[in-house]
Design a protein around this motif. Structure first.
Motif, PDB file in Angstrom:
ATOM      1  N   LEU A  39       0.799 -13.811  -7.666  1.00 39.84           N
ATOM      2  CA  LEU A  39      -0.440 -13.488  -8.363  1.00 39.84           C
ATOM      3  C   LEU A  39      -1.674 -13.811  -7.528  1.00 39.84           C
ATOM      4  O   LEU A  39      -2.694 -13.132  -7.641  1.00 39.84           O
ATOM      5  CB  LEU A  39      -0.507 -14.210  -9.710  1.00 39.84           C
ATOM      6  CG  LEU A  39       0.478 -13.710 -10.765  1.00 39.84           C
ATOM      7  CD1 LEU A  39       0.388 -14.557 -12.024  1.00 39.84           C
ATOM      8  CD2 LEU A  39       0.250 -12.244 -11.083  1.00 39.84           C
ATOM      9  N   THR A  40      -1.604 -14.845  -6.698  1.00 40.54           N
ATOM     10  CA  THR A  40      -2.763 -15.177  -5.867  1.00 40.54           C
ATOM     11  C   THR A  40      -2.932 -14.198  -4.717  1.00 40.54           C
ATOM     12  O   THR A  40      -4.036 -14.058  -4.185  1.00 40.54           O
ATOM     13  CB  THR A  40      -2.664 -16.608  -5.297  1.00 40.54           C
ATOM     14  OG1 THR A  40      -1.456 -16.725  -4.548  1.00 40.54           O
ATOM     15  CG2 THR A  40      -2.712 -17.645  -6.404  1.00 40.54           C
ATOM     16  N   THR A  41      -1.865 -13.515  -4.335  1.00 40.80           N
ATOM     17  CA  THR A  41      -1.966 -12.549  -3.237  1.00 40.80           C
ATOM     18  C   THR A  41      -1.815 -11.114  -3.731  1.00 40.80           C
ATOM     19  O   THR A  41      -1.627 -10.204  -2.920  1.00 40.80           O
ATOM     20  CB  THR A  41      -0.874 -12.825  -2.180  1.00 40.80           C
ATOM     21  OG1 THR A  41       0.412 -12.697  -2.791  1.00 40.80           O
ATOM     22  CG2 THR A  41      -1.032 -14.208  -1.582  1.00 40.80           C
ATOM     23  N   ALA A  42      -1.920 -10.898  -5.036  1.00 39.84           N
ATOM     24  CA  ALA A  42      -1.691  -9.576  -5.622  1.00 39.84           C
ATOM     25  C   ALA A  42      -2.749  -8.584  -5.161  1.00 39.84           C
ATOM     26  O   ALA A  42      -3.927  -8.912  -5.018  1.00 39.84           O
ATOM     27  CB  ALA A  42      -1.697  -9.677  -7.141  1.00 39.84           C
ATOM     28  N   ASP A  43      -2.297  -7.364  -4.963  1.00 38.58           N
ATOM     29  CA  ASP A  43      -3.168  -6.262  -4.582  1.00 38.58           C
ATOM     30  C   ASP A  43      -3.057  -5.214  -5.681  1.00 38.58           C
ATOM     31  O   ASP A  43      -1.963  -4.744  -5.999  1.00 38.58           O
ATOM     32  CB  ASP A  43      -2.733  -5.688  -3.236  1.00 38.58           C
ATOM     33  CG  ASP A  43      -3.578  -4.519  -2.790  1.00 38.58           C
ATOM     34  OD1 ASP A  43      -4.661  -4.299  -3.384  1.00 38.58           O
ATOM     35  OD2 ASP A  43      -3.158  -3.820  -1.855  1.00 38.58           O
ATOM     36  N   ALA A  44      -4.184  -4.832  -6.269  1.00 41.50           N
ATOM     37  CA  ALA A  44      -4.166  -3.867  -7.374  1.00 41.50           C
ATOM     38  C   ALA A  44      -3.652  -2.501  -6.927  1.00 41.50           C
ATOM     39  O   ALA A  44      -3.169  -1.724  -7.747  1.00 41.50           O
ATOM     40  CB  ALA A  44      -5.565  -3.727  -7.967  1.00 41.50           C
ATOM     41  N   ASN A  45      -3.724  -2.214  -5.667  1.00 41.82           N
ATOM     42  CA  ASN A  45      -3.282  -0.914  -5.157  1.00 41.82           C
ATOM     43  C   ASN A  45      -1.874  -0.952  -4.568  1.00 41.82           C
ATOM     44  O   ASN A  45      -1.473  -0.027  -3.866  1.00 41.82           O
ATOM     45  CB  ASN A  45      -4.260  -0.406  -4.092  1.00 41.82           C
ATOM     46  CG  ASN A  45      -5.646  -0.203  -4.675  1.00 41.82           C
ATOM     47  OD1 ASN A  45      -5.789   0.218  -5.815  1.00 41.82           O
ATOM     48  ND2 ASN A  45      -6.661  -0.530  -3.899  1.00 41.82           N
ATOM     49  N   ALA A  46      -1.135  -2.008  -4.846  1.00 44.33           N
ATOM     50  CA  ALA A  46       0.209  -2.154  -4.280  1.00 44.33           C
ATOM     51  C   ALA A  46       1.150  -1.111  -4.863  1.00 44.33           C
ATOM     52  O   ALA A  46       1.010  -0.679  -6.013  1.00 44.33           O
ATOM     53  CB  ALA A  46       0.736  -3.548  -4.558  1.00 44.33           C
ATOM     54  N   ASP A  47       2.105  -0.710  -4.061  1.00 43.61           N
ATOM     55  CA  ASP A  47       3.129   0.238  -4.480  1.00 43.61           C
ATOM     56  C   ASP A  47       4.007  -0.413  -5.552  1.00 43.61           C
ATOM     57  O   ASP A  47       4.567  -1.489  -5.315  1.00 43.61           O
ATOM     58  CB  ASP A  47       3.973   0.642  -3.269  1.00 43.61           C
ATOM     59  CG  ASP A  47       5.107   1.582  -3.623  1.00 43.61           C
ATOM     60  OD1 ASP A  47       4.987   2.312  -4.630  1.00 43.61           O
ATOM     61  OD2 ASP A  47       6.110   1.583  -2.875  1.00 43.61           O
ATOM     62  N   PRO A  48       4.136   0.202  -6.739  1.00 46.18           N
ATOM     63  CA  PRO A  48       4.961  -0.396  -7.796  1.00 46.18           C
ATOM     64  C   PRO A  48       6.407  -0.639  -7.369  1.00 46.18           C
ATOM     65  O   PRO A  48       7.023  -1.613  -7.785  1.00 46.18           O
ATOM     66  CB  PRO A  48       4.895   0.622  -8.934  1.00 46.18           C
ATOM     67  CG  PRO A  48       3.673   1.428  -8.673  1.00 46.18           C
ATOM     68  CD  PRO A  48       3.490   1.431  -7.190  1.00 46.18           C
ATOM     69  N   GLN A  49       6.942   0.246  -6.543  1.00 45.96           N
ATOM     70  CA  GLN A  49       8.321   0.076  -6.060  1.00 45.96           C
ATOM     71  C   GLN A  49       8.432  -1.197  -5.220  1.00 45.96           C
ATOM     72  O   GLN A  49       9.391  -1.950  -5.348  1.00 45.96           O
ATOM     73  CB  GLN A  49       8.740   1.299  -5.240  1.00 45.96           C
ATOM     74  CG  GLN A  49      10.178   1.297  -4.808  1.00 45.96           C
ATOM     75  CD  GLN A  49      11.146   1.648  -5.935  1.00 45.96           C
ATOM     76  OE1 GLN A  49      10.765   1.903  -7.068  1.00 45.96           O
ATOM     77  NE2 GLN A  49      12.408   1.643  -5.606  1.00 45.96           N
ATOM     78  N   ALA A  50       7.442  -1.442  -4.374  1.00 44.67           N
ATOM     79  CA  ALA A  50       7.446  -2.648  -3.551  1.00 44.67           C
ATOM     80  C   ALA A  50       7.310  -3.895  -4.412  1.00 44.67           C
ATOM     81  O   ALA A  50       7.967  -4.911  -4.154  1.00 44.67           O
ATOM     82  CB  ALA A  50       6.320  -2.584  -2.526  1.00 44.67           C
ATOM     83  N   VAL A  51       6.469  -3.820  -5.430  1.00 39.45           N
ATOM     84  CA  VAL A  51       6.310  -4.959  -6.343  1.00 39.45           C
ATOM     85  C   VAL A  51       7.615  -5.235  -7.076  1.00 39.45           C
ATOM     86  O   VAL A  51       8.039  -6.385  -7.223  1.00 39.45           O
ATOM     87  CB  VAL A  51       5.146  -4.706  -7.338  1.00 39.45           C
ATOM     88  CG1 VAL A  51       5.092  -5.775  -8.405  1.00 39.45           C
ATOM     89  CG2 VAL A  51       3.827  -4.614  -6.591  1.00 39.45           C
ATOM     90  N   ARG A  52       8.275  -4.165  -7.531  1.00 39.19           N
ATOM     91  CA  ARG A  52       9.546  -4.309  -8.251  1.00 39.19           C
ATOM     92  C   ARG A  52      10.597  -4.989  -7.370  1.00 39.19           C
ATOM     93  O   ARG A  52      11.278  -5.919  -7.788  1.00 39.19           O
ATOM     94  CB  ARG A  52      10.039  -2.938  -8.706  1.00 39.19           C
ATOM     95  CG  ARG A  52      11.287  -2.971  -9.530  1.00 39.19           C
ATOM     96  CD  ARG A  52      11.725  -1.587  -9.985  1.00 39.19           C
ATOM     97  NE  ARG A  52      10.663  -0.904 -10.710  1.00 39.19           N
ATOM     98  CZ  ARG A  52      10.164   0.286 -10.376  1.00 39.19           C
ATOM     99  NH1 ARG A  52      10.635   0.936  -9.336  1.00 39.19           N
ATOM    100  NH2 ARG A  52       9.208   0.831 -11.092  1.00 39.19           N
ATOM    101  N   TRP A  53      10.728  -4.527  -6.133  1.00 33.42           N
ATOM    102  CA  TRP A  53      11.716  -5.109  -5.229  1.00 33.42           C
ATOM    103  C   TRP A  53      11.315  -6.517  -4.796  1.00 33.42           C
ATOM    104  O   TRP A  53      12.179  -7.373  -4.579  1.00 33.42           O
ATOM    105  CB  TRP A  53      11.959  -4.210  -4.021  1.00 33.42           C
ATOM    106  CG  TRP A  53      12.898  -3.101  -4.383  1.00 33.42           C
ATOM    107  CD1 TRP A  53      12.567  -1.800  -4.616  1.00 33.42           C
ATOM    108  CD2 TRP A  53      14.306  -3.201  -4.611  1.00 33.42           C
ATOM    109  NE1 TRP A  53      13.684  -1.093  -4.973  1.00 33.42           N
ATOM    110  CE2 TRP A  53      14.773  -1.919  -4.974  1.00 33.42           C
ATOM    111  CE3 TRP A  53      15.219  -4.244  -4.547  1.00 33.42           C
ATOM    112  CZ2 TRP A  53      16.106  -1.663  -5.250  1.00 33.42           C
ATOM    113  CZ3 TRP A  53      16.550  -3.979  -4.826  1.00 33.42           C
ATOM    114  CH2 TRP A  53      16.977  -2.708  -5.175  1.00 33.42           C
TER     115      TRP A  53
END
Length: 182
Positions: A39-53
């Protein structure tokens, strides 16, 4: 006629319970660490697939480490009753897995960010009223995560087994006059 005589297994129920709690607490702590870092390094534009993995990777690594810790605690305590440390480690892993999967399923149905961290493969199917296209997309996303979860669970079982054996192979001290473990 000969009768069969069965000896009860030397099982440390207390060791298994302590192993379960050690694994659960370790799992909670590692997931909270990962959630905080994520959460401290979260990027709002991150790829959802990358976040999921990424969430899955955190979940899997935390589970494997926690299985090792729980197995080690149970195996160490199993040494006190001359039981099979491997059995204690696997029993700890089995019960802990059921508890974690049950809790993750329950939390994931809420559809929250915590639910996503609690069980990424469950969060995909937590919504109601999805269209067929959304259901297919969810199945395509959940399938690989389910297979990867299976592999992570197998690795966790192996980690619990070897953690228990490593902890049980500690130095055995004996009472000089009775040859019993201290």
């Amino acid at each position: 006629m000969a009768t069969a005589h069965f000896e009860p297994a030397n099982v440390s129920g207390v060791g298994i319970v302590f192993g379960i709690f050690a694994a659960l607490v370790c799992h909670i702590m590692l997931n909270l660490l990962g959630l905080g870092l994520g959460l401290t390094t979260a990027d709002a534009n991150a790829d959802p697939q990358a976040v999921r993995w990424g969430a899955f990777a955190l979940w899997a690594v935390a589970g494997i480490i926690s299985a090792f810790v729980g197995g080690a605690v149970a195996g160490w305590m199993a040494g006190a009753v001359d039981g099979s440390p491997g059995f204690h480690g696997l029993a700890t892993w089995t019960i802990t897995t059921v508890i974690v999967v049950g809790a993750a399923s329950y939390i994931a149905t809420a559809g929250t960010a915590v639910g996503m961290m609690a069980g990424p493969s469950f969060a995909v199917s937590a919504r109601e009223g999805v269209t067929p296209a959304e259901a297919e997309a969810a199945a395509n996303a959940a399938g690989p995560l389910a297979l990867a979860s299976f592999v992570a669970l197998v690795i966790g079982a192996i980690a619990a087994y070897y953690g228990a054996h490593m902890a049980a192979q500690r130095e055995t001290r004996l009472y000089p006059h009775t040859q019993q473990r201290i």
